[in-house]
Design an enzyme around this catalytic site. Structure first.
Site, PDB file in Angstrom:
ATOM      1  N   ALA A 130      14.417   5.844  17.667  1.00 64.35           N
ATOM      2  CA  ALA A 130      13.765   4.727  18.389  1.00 64.35           C
ATOM      3  C   ALA A 130      14.708   3.537  18.353  1.00 64.35           C
ATOM      4  O   ALA A 130      14.632   2.681  17.481  1.00 64.35           O
ATOM      5  CB  ALA A 130      12.426   4.382  17.752  1.00 64.35           C
ATOM      6  N   GLY A 343      51.594  -7.451  21.138  1.00 64.18           N
ATOM      7  CA  GLY A 343      51.564  -6.482  20.032  1.00 64.18           C
ATOM      8  C   GLY A 343      50.952  -7.054  18.763  1.00 64.18           C
ATOM      9  O   GLY A 343      50.265  -6.346  18.022  1.00 64.18           O
ATOM     10  N   GLU A 366      20.382  -5.870  18.728  1.00 60.01           N
ATOM     11  CA  GLU A 366      19.233  -6.677  19.175  1.00 60.01           C
ATOM     12  C   GLU A 366      18.938  -6.490  20.659  1.00 60.01           C
ATOM     13  O   GLU A 366      18.665  -7.438  21.391  1.00 60.01           O
ATOM     14  CB  GLU A 366      19.412  -8.158  18.819  1.00 60.01           C
ATOM     15  CG  GLU A 366      19.149  -8.384  17.351  1.00 60.01           C
ATOM     16  CD  GLU A 366      18.890  -9.817  16.967  1.00 60.01           C
ATOM     17  OE1 GLU A 366      18.117 -10.499  17.645  1.00 60.01           O
ATOM     18  OE2 GLU A 366      19.481 -10.246  15.967  1.00 60.01           O
TER      19      GLU A 366
HETATM   20  N1  COS Z   1       6.732 -10.810  23.360  1.00 60.69           N
HETATM   21  C1  COS Z   1       5.497 -10.327  23.087  1.00 60.69           C
HETATM   22  N2  COS Z   1       5.056  -9.128  23.566  1.00 60.69           N
HETATM   23  C2  COS Z   1       5.880  -8.420  24.362  1.00 60.69           C
HETATM   24  C3  COS Z   1       7.182  -8.879  24.669  1.00 60.69           C
HETATM   25  C4  COS Z   1       7.598 -10.132  24.155  1.00 60.69           C
HETATM   26  N3  COS Z   1       8.796 -10.625  24.414  1.00 60.69           N
HETATM   27  N4  COS Z   1       7.774  -7.955  25.466  1.00 60.69           N
HETATM   28  C5  COS Z   1       6.886  -6.963  25.638  1.00 60.69           C
HETATM   29  N5  COS Z   1       5.745  -7.248  24.967  1.00 60.69           N
HETATM   30  C6  COS Z   1       4.516  -6.444  24.921  1.00 60.69           C
HETATM   31  C7  COS Z   1       4.068  -6.051  26.319  1.00 60.69           C
HETATM   32  O1  COS Z   1       3.217  -7.024  26.863  1.00 60.69           O
HETATM   33  C8  COS Z   1       3.327  -4.748  26.079  1.00 60.69           C
HETATM   34  O2  COS Z   1       2.000  -5.012  25.666  1.00 60.69           O
HETATM   35  P1  COS Z   1       0.822  -3.916  25.872  1.00 60.69           P
HETATM   36  O3  COS Z   1       1.204  -2.704  25.085  1.00 60.69           O
HETATM   37  O4  COS Z   1      -0.391  -4.575  25.331  1.00 60.69           O
HETATM   38  O5  COS Z   1       0.742  -3.611  27.345  1.00 60.69           O
HETATM   39  C9  COS Z   1       4.074  -4.136  24.912  1.00 60.69           C
HETATM   40  O6  COS Z   1       4.784  -5.208  24.268  1.00 60.69           O
HETATM   41  C10 COS Z   1       5.062  -3.100  25.339  1.00 60.69           C
HETATM   42  O7  COS Z   1       5.919  -3.713  26.285  1.00 60.69           O
HETATM   43  P2  COS Z   1       6.725  -2.877  27.361  1.00 60.69           P
HETATM   44  O8  COS Z   1       5.763  -2.008  28.123  1.00 60.69           O
HETATM   45  O9  COS Z   1       7.584  -3.817  28.124  1.00 60.69           O
HETATM   46  O10 COS Z   1       7.575  -1.959  26.408  1.00 60.69           O
HETATM   47  P3  COS Z   1       8.632  -0.853  26.723  1.00 60.69           P
HETATM   48  O11 COS Z   1       8.363   0.315  25.864  1.00 60.69           O
HETATM   49  O12 COS Z   1       8.771  -0.634  28.201  1.00 60.69           O
HETATM   50  O13 COS Z   1       9.984  -1.495  26.125  1.00 60.69           O
HETATM   51  C11 COS Z   1      11.917  -2.876  25.990  1.00 60.69           C
HETATM   52  C12 COS Z   1      10.518  -2.640  26.593  1.00 60.69           C
HETATM   53  C13 COS Z   1      12.901  -1.806  26.406  1.00 60.69           C
HETATM   54  C14 COS Z   1      12.311  -4.221  26.565  1.00 60.69           C
HETATM   55  C15 COS Z   1      11.788  -2.957  24.461  1.00 60.69           C
HETATM   56  O14 COS Z   1      11.483  -1.717  23.891  1.00 60.69           O
HETATM   57  C16 COS Z   1      13.055  -3.478  23.828  1.00 60.69           C
HETATM   58  O15 COS Z   1      13.262  -4.672  23.768  1.00 60.69           O
HETATM   59  N6  COS Z   1      13.897  -2.549  23.334  1.00 60.69           N
HETATM   60  C17 COS Z   1      15.089  -2.922  22.595  1.00 60.69           C
HETATM   61  C18 COS Z   1      14.729  -3.137  21.182  1.00 60.69           C
HETATM   62  C19 COS Z   1      15.769  -3.857  20.456  1.00 60.69           C
HETATM   63  O16 COS Z   1      16.167  -4.950  20.806  1.00 60.69           O
HETATM   64  N7  COS Z   1      16.193  -3.234  19.373  1.00 60.69           N
HETATM   65  C20 COS Z   1      17.196  -3.796  18.544  1.00 60.69           C
HETATM   66  C21 COS Z   1      16.602  -4.248  17.285  1.00 60.69           C
HETATM   67  S1  COS Z   1      17.867  -4.520  16.226  1.00 60.69           S
HETATM   68  S2  COS Z   1      17.678  -6.065  15.483  1.00 60.69           S
END
Ligand code: COS
Length: 383
Positions: A130, A343, A366
């Protein structure tokens, strides 16, 4: 429109710059080479007040605005990515969730030590399966009479396995929502809890002097009260935390780009070929001009995003834009800087070699650049 920084922000920039030049720059190369986290520079950064920067004084924080925190991170990154990572992850990801979502008892228990920099805390989101698909967490937390039982693992967690790491905020599947999707909750796990182990990871290309860990939960039992905020809010908490965290990654890109630019400018003025400094060749002067231009634009974008946050306005889109853009600006600046060094830029003796490697993390950590483009596309209504 007023683009000037406050006197306090200018003083902060100068003092952090001075500190970074004197205390970090001389040791950064060796620590990178040895892949060693420095407790000495950690203590000095803590003494300077680089932890708990945006946390209120009530919990031992510095009570500063976000722009100030970003300026401090930028100035550390101007000299070294690993130390900037310790500060950025320490504040945004370690302290952030506890400060934003913790109850009074949790804040009073954890924040003072984290804000004094005598302890560090991890952000347990990423798992082996994940990464970008962050909500696909497989770590489970089952609520029994006497508390949560956690099983699973996390990977690439900054600050989680140093001698002063005191715990982690772990995203866990705590059940199933009414709509059939997994219910995700954040649970606080302290170091030393039986069944919890944080193992340091080695062999990194970049940020080699920062601490990165794999976390293992094996029937790890913690109290019911270790739940952070309401049950089922874990993913929102993580996403909201990342909005702020992305600004600090942006600051690392901006500071790193600035560092590359200054190293490249100095070297180009000293290095003589064909009878004149190489900066006098238009092909090189234009590279330096492009770097200066891109850094100026990146700084405006990043500071504006921080200003939105400081003024309680929505900033998710601007945070994703700033993180993405600053990372890519540093990529181009590091590339130009190594090219201008010829270099020598490929040798460890020259700091640009380290900047070139450290930059890559910014496009991956992130939220990858691709994830930032997804976030932006959604927020502009294109996806
Ligand atoms: N703040 C609060 N809630 C948020 C949010 C935010 N910025 N972004 C999304 N959400 C909420 C959505 O509203 C949604 O709510 P519901 O489940 O109630 O409908 C839920 O979170 C899921 O959002 P979404 O459907 O957009 O999720 P996805 O699975 O499509 O994923 C991404 C979206 C890809 C943007 C997300 O998984 C992501 O940021 N991935 C990268 C993670 C990351 O940065 N990892 C590195 C960590 S290392 S430090």
């Amino acid at each position: 429109m007023d683009f000037s920084l406050s006197m306090e922000q200018e003083i902060l920039r100068n003092s952090v710059r001075d500190f970074a030049e004197k205390e970090i720059k001389p040791v950064a190369g060796e620590l990178d080479e040895k892949e060693e986290f420095s407790y000495d520079t950690m203590r000095k950064m803590a003494e300077l007040g680089l932890f708990g920067m945006f946390v209120s004084e009530r919990y031992g924080g510095q009570g500063m605005d976000y722009v100030s925190y970003i300026i401090a991170t930028e100035e550390i990154a101007r000299v070294d990515g690993s130390h900037a990572a310790t500060v950025a992850a320490g504040n945004s990801l370690g302290i952030g969730p506890l400060y934003y979502f913790g109850n009074d008892e949790q804040k009073e228990r954890y924040l003072p030590k984290l804000c004094s920099g005598s302890a560090l805390w991890g952000f347990g989101l990423t798992e082996p399966n994940a990464g970008s698909d962050a909500s696909n967490s497989r770590t489970t937390a089952v609520l029994k009479e006497d508390g949560w039982i956690i099983n699973g693992s996390k990977i690439f967690i900054t600050n989680a396995s140093t001698e002063i790491s005191s715990g982690v905020t772990a995203l866990c599947r705590s059940g199933t929502r009414e709509d059939g999707r997994p219910e995700l909750s954040c649970i606080l796990v302290e170091n030393g809890t039986p069944g919890y182990e944080a193992r340091e990871m080695h062999g990194k290309m970049m940020w080699r002097a920062s601490n990165t860990s794999e976390l293992y939960f094996d029937d790890c039992r913690v109290a019911k009260e270790n739940l952070l905020g309401p049950r089922g809010n874990g993913f929102y908490q993580m996403m909201q935390t990342l909005d702020g965290g992305r600004l600090s990654v942006g600051a690392m890109g901006l500071g790193g780009a600035q560092g590359c630019f200054e190293l490249a400018l100095r070297y180009s003025k000293e290095r003589v070929q064909f009878g004149k400094p190489i900066s006098n060749f238009q092909v090189n002067a234009f590279k330096l001009a492009d770097m200066a231009l891109e850094i100026e634009c990146a700084r405006l974008l990043l500071y504006k995003a921080c200003w939105l946050r400081d003024n309680d306005k929505p900033f998710s889109k601007e945070a994703a834009m700033a993180k993405l853009h600053c990372s890519e600006v540093m990529y181009r600046c590091a590339n130009h800087a190594v090219q201008l060094h010829g270099g020598y830029g490929l040798m460890k003796e020259y700091d640009v070699e380290r900047f070139y490697r450290d930059q890559k993390l910014l496009e991956v950590g992130e939220g990858t650049s691709e994830v930032q483009r997804i976030v932006i596309s959604r927020l502009i209504g294109a996806l």
